[in-house]
Design a protein around this motif. Structure first.
Motif, PDB file in Angstrom:
ATOM      1  N   MET A   1       0.851  -1.207   0.000  1.00  0.00           N
ATOM      2  CA  MET A   1       0.000   0.000   0.000  1.00  0.00           C
ATOM      3  C   MET A   1       0.879   1.245   0.000  1.00  0.00           C
ATOM      4  N   ASN A   2       0.517   2.231  -0.808  1.00  0.00           N
ATOM      5  CA  ASN A   2       1.284   3.457  -0.910  1.00  0.00           C
ATOM      6  C   ASN A   2       0.692   4.517   0.017  1.00  0.00           C
ATOM      7  N   ASN A   3       1.451   4.898   1.049  1.00  0.00           N
ATOM      8  CA  ASN A   3       0.975   5.884   2.002  1.00  0.00           C
ATOM      9  C   ASN A   3       1.469   7.283   1.680  1.00  0.00           C
ATOM     10  N   PHE A   4       2.332   7.403   0.672  1.00  0.00           N
ATOM     11  CA  PHE A   4       2.837   8.703   0.249  1.00  0.00           C
ATOM     12  C   PHE A   4       1.912   9.215  -0.860  1.00  0.00           C
ATOM     13  N   GLU A   5       1.118  10.216  -0.558  1.00  0.00           N
ATOM     14  CA  GLU A   5       0.116  10.673  -1.513  1.00  0.00           C
ATOM     15  C   GLU A   5       0.448  12.064  -2.042  1.00  0.00           C
ATOM     16  N   LEU A   6       0.197  12.249  -3.325  1.00  0.00           N
ATOM     17  CA  LEU A   6       0.355  13.539  -3.970  1.00  0.00           C
ATOM     18  C   LEU A   6      -0.962  13.885  -4.661  1.00  0.00           C
ATOM     19  N   SER A   7      -1.195  15.150  -4.855  1.00  0.00           N
ATOM     20  CA  SER A   7      -2.387  15.565  -5.593  1.00  0.00           C
ATOM     21  C   SER A   7      -2.092  16.873  -6.317  1.00  0.00           C
ATOM     22  N   LEU A   8      -2.749  17.070  -7.437  1.00  0.00           N
ATOM     23  CA  LEU A   8      -2.659  18.300  -8.204  1.00  0.00           C
ATOM     24  C   LEU A   8      -4.035  18.941  -8.266  1.00  0.00           C
ATOM     25  N   ARG A   9      -4.057  20.256  -8.192  1.00  0.00           N
ATOM     26  CA  ARG A   9      -5.325  20.959  -8.367  1.00  0.00           C
ATOM     27  C   ARG A   9      -5.769  20.876  -9.830  1.00  0.00           C
ATOM     28  N   THR A  10      -7.059  21.010 -10.059  1.00  0.00           N
ATOM     29  CA  THR A  10      -7.593  21.096 -11.410  1.00  0.00           C
ATOM     30  C   THR A  10      -8.249  22.462 -11.579  1.00  0.00           C
ATOM     31  N   VAL A  11      -7.880  23.155 -12.658  1.00  0.00           N
ATOM     32  CA  VAL A  11      -8.460  24.462 -12.957  1.00  0.00           C
ATOM     33  C   VAL A  11      -9.141  24.398 -14.322  1.00  0.00           C
ATOM     34  N   ARG A 212       6.091   5.962  -6.953  1.00  0.00           N
ATOM     35  CA  ARG A 212       4.768   5.446  -7.312  1.00  0.00           C
ATOM     36  C   ARG A 212       3.693   6.514  -7.145  1.00  0.00           C
ATOM     37  N   ALA A 213       3.839   7.346  -6.132  1.00  0.00           N
ATOM     38  CA  ALA A 213       2.866   8.413  -5.913  1.00  0.00           C
ATOM     39  C   ALA A 213       2.848   9.397  -7.072  1.00  0.00           C
ATOM     40  N   VAL A 214       4.024   9.686  -7.626  1.00  0.00           N
ATOM     41  CA  VAL A 214       4.108  10.577  -8.781  1.00  0.00           C
ATOM     42  C   VAL A 214       3.465   9.924 -10.000  1.00  0.00           C
ATOM     43  N   VAL A 215       3.807   8.677 -10.261  1.00  0.00           N
ATOM     44  CA  VAL A 215       3.272   7.957 -11.420  1.00  0.00           C
ATOM     45  C   VAL A 215       1.749   7.831 -11.327  1.00  0.00           C
ATOM     46  N   ASP A 216       1.230   7.662 -10.130  1.00  0.00           N
ATOM     47  CA  ASP A 216      -0.216   7.525  -9.946  1.00  0.00           C
ATOM     48  C   ASP A 216      -0.981   8.796 -10.309  1.00  0.00           C
ATOM     49  N   TRP A 222      -4.705  10.339 -20.490  1.00  0.00           N
ATOM     50  CA  TRP A 222      -3.412  10.530 -21.154  1.00  0.00           C
ATOM     51  C   TRP A 222      -2.779   9.195 -21.554  1.00  0.00           C
ATOM     52  N   LEU A 223      -3.354   8.101 -21.113  1.00  0.00           N
ATOM     53  CA  LEU A 223      -2.792   6.779 -21.385  1.00  0.00           C
ATOM     54  C   LEU A 223      -3.578   6.007 -22.441  1.00  0.00           C
ATOM     55  N   GLU A 224      -4.597   6.617 -22.995  1.00  0.00           N
ATOM     56  CA  GLU A 224      -5.511   5.897 -23.869  1.00  0.00           C
ATOM     57  C   GLU A 224      -4.927   5.559 -25.240  1.00  0.00           C
ATOM     58  N   GLU A 225      -3.943   6.355 -25.706  1.00  0.00           N
ATOM     59  CA  GLU A 225      -3.425   6.156 -27.060  1.00  0.00           C
ATOM     60  C   GLU A 225      -2.378   5.046 -27.142  1.00  0.00           C
ATOM     61  N   GLU A 226      -1.844   4.618 -26.012  1.00  0.00           N
ATOM     62  CA  GLU A 226      -0.761   3.635 -26.009  1.00  0.00           C
ATOM     63  C   GLU A 226      -1.316   2.214 -26.153  1.00  0.00           C
ATOM     64  N   THR A 227      -0.749   1.464 -27.097  1.00  0.00           N
ATOM     65  CA  THR A 227      -1.230   0.108 -27.370  1.00  0.00           C
ATOM     66  C   THR A 227      -0.255  -0.973 -26.898  1.00  0.00           C
ATOM     67  N   ASN A 228       0.838  -0.575 -26.269  1.00  0.00           N
ATOM     68  CA  ASN A 228       1.851  -1.542 -25.839  1.00  0.00           C
ATOM     69  C   ASN A 228       1.498  -2.241 -24.529  1.00  0.00           C
ATOM     70  N   PHE A 229       0.424  -1.797 -23.867  1.00  0.00           N
ATOM     71  CA  PHE A 229       0.077  -2.349 -22.559  1.00  0.00           C
ATOM     72  C   PHE A 229      -1.383  -2.786 -22.545  1.00  0.00           C
ATOM     73  N   GLU A 230      -1.660  -3.788 -21.758  1.00  0.00           N
ATOM     74  CA  GLU A 230      -3.016  -4.333 -21.702  1.00  0.00           C
ATOM     75  C   GLU A 230      -3.952  -3.485 -20.850  1.00  0.00           C
ATOM     76  N   SER A 231      -3.385  -2.672 -19.968  1.00  0.00           N
ATOM     77  CA  SER A 231      -4.222  -1.840 -19.115  1.00  0.00           C
ATOM     78  C   SER A 231      -3.477  -0.561 -18.758  1.00  0.00           C
ATOM     79  N   LYS A 232      -4.213   0.406 -18.282  1.00  0.00           N
ATOM     80  CA  LYS A 232      -3.601   1.674 -17.866  1.00  0.00           C
ATOM     81  C   LYS A 232      -2.743   1.466 -16.633  1.00  0.00           C
ATOM     82  N   GLU A 233      -3.131   0.543 -15.771  1.00  0.00           N
ATOM     83  CA  GLU A 233      -2.330   0.264 -14.581  1.00  0.00           C
ATOM     84  C   GLU A 233      -0.989  -0.354 -14.971  1.00  0.00           C
ATOM     85  N   GLU A 234      -1.014  -1.229 -15.957  1.00  0.00           N
ATOM     86  CA  GLU A 234       0.231  -1.820 -16.441  1.00  0.00           C
ATOM     87  C   GLU A 234       1.122  -0.746 -17.056  1.00  0.00           C
ATOM     88  N   HIS A 235       0.491   0.208 -17.715  1.00  0.00           N
ATOM     89  CA  HIS A 235       1.225   1.327 -18.321  1.00  0.00           C
ATOM     90  C   HIS A 235       1.916   2.160 -17.235  1.00  0.00           C
TER      91      HIS A 235
END
Length: 265
Positions: A1-11, A212-216, A222-235
């Motif tokens: 479990m990842n306890n280090f959390e990051l968040s970005l505002r949305t404008v 991992r917190a950054v990647v999450d 933004w991951l929809e165009e990539e076909t090299n992975f079976e899922s966005k989580e795998e990406h």
């Protein structure tokens, strides 16, 4: 479990102020519904969402390591936003970028870093060189430093050219353990005399959890165009694997940087 959390505002983008015709991405200064100005990076630009992913990962990794980086926000662009734009090229860009984009807080009054005018301490120079070797960021050269001076402090901007392996995903696991040969062109390499010290310090800060917190933070869209992975989580896992592997083998890019510096000076 990842306890280090990051968040970005949305404008929400409310006004297109002016284009910044630099490179092929055509960023722009725009105003958002929070009243602030931002440098807006468009998902519909030449490199597509990959440049935004590199910008996001690079900027937030830099922030974790203690660098001055303008606030990054997700910037939503409404479908009707570009209808009144008279410039056809900009109108096409806006249409292709409807939805979620990325923006950096605009540092009003900042000036471009000039290595012939401003001296950077060896420790800071070493830290920036290490960061760019880790991220494989090719865009911190004398020609384009991607650093600003704002309120007498050095700020890092524009990491969209980093992580260039993800434009093809060919042999990407191998790429994670390769030296960064383009470090020879780094604008701060001549002053980066404390790389070993920085390597120890940064490896004590960066870890699997905060990587991992950054990647999450990467949005699904933004991951929809990539076909090299079976899922966005795998990406996302692939980005995390690359960064974790590169961190574990930092001695490889460290030695390359030291060797390039010896030749240079």
């Amino acid at each position: 479990m990842n306890n280090f959390e990051l968040s970005l505002r949305t404008v929400n983008v409310t006004r297109y102020v002016t284009p910044l015709r630099e490179g092929g991405s055509m960023p722009a200064i725009a105003e958002a519904d929070d009243g602030f100005l931002y440098v807006l990076k468009f998902r519909g630009a030449g490199q597509g969402p990959r440049a935004l992913i590199a910008e996001l990962i690079g900027g937030e990794i830099a922030r974790i390591l203690g660098f001055k980086v303008p606030e990054l926000v997700f910037a939503h662009l409404d479908e009707a936003f570009g209808r009144t734009e008279p410039d056809e090229e900009i109108q096409d860009l806006l249409k292709a970028s409807v939805g979620l984009n990325l923006a950096l807080h605009y540092l009003s009054g900042a000036i471009t870093f000039d290595p012939t005018v401003t001296v950077v301490a060896s420790k800071l120079a070493s830290q920036i060189v290490w960061l760019d070797c880790f991220l494989t960021n090719m865009d911190r050269t004398c020609r384009n430093t991607n650093m600003l001076l704002w309120h007498k402090e050095l700020w890092l901007i524009d990491h969209g050219a980093a992580l260039y392996f993800h434009h093809s995903w060919q042999n990407w696991k191998v790429q994670a353990e390769k030296p960064f040969v383009l470090v020879k062109d780094h604008v701060l390499l001549p002053w980066a005399s404390e790389l070993e010290l920085v390597d120890r310090e940064f490896k004590a800060i960066l870890n699997t959890e905060n990587i991992r917190a950054v990647v999450d933070l990467i949005p699904d869209v933004w991951l929809e165009e990539e076909t090299n992975f079976e899922s966005k989580e795998e990406h996302r896992d692939a980005y995390a694997y690359f960064l974790e592997t590169r961190l574990a083998h930092s001695d490889i890019f460290l030695k390359e940087a030291q060797h390039a510096r010896e030749i240079l000076i």
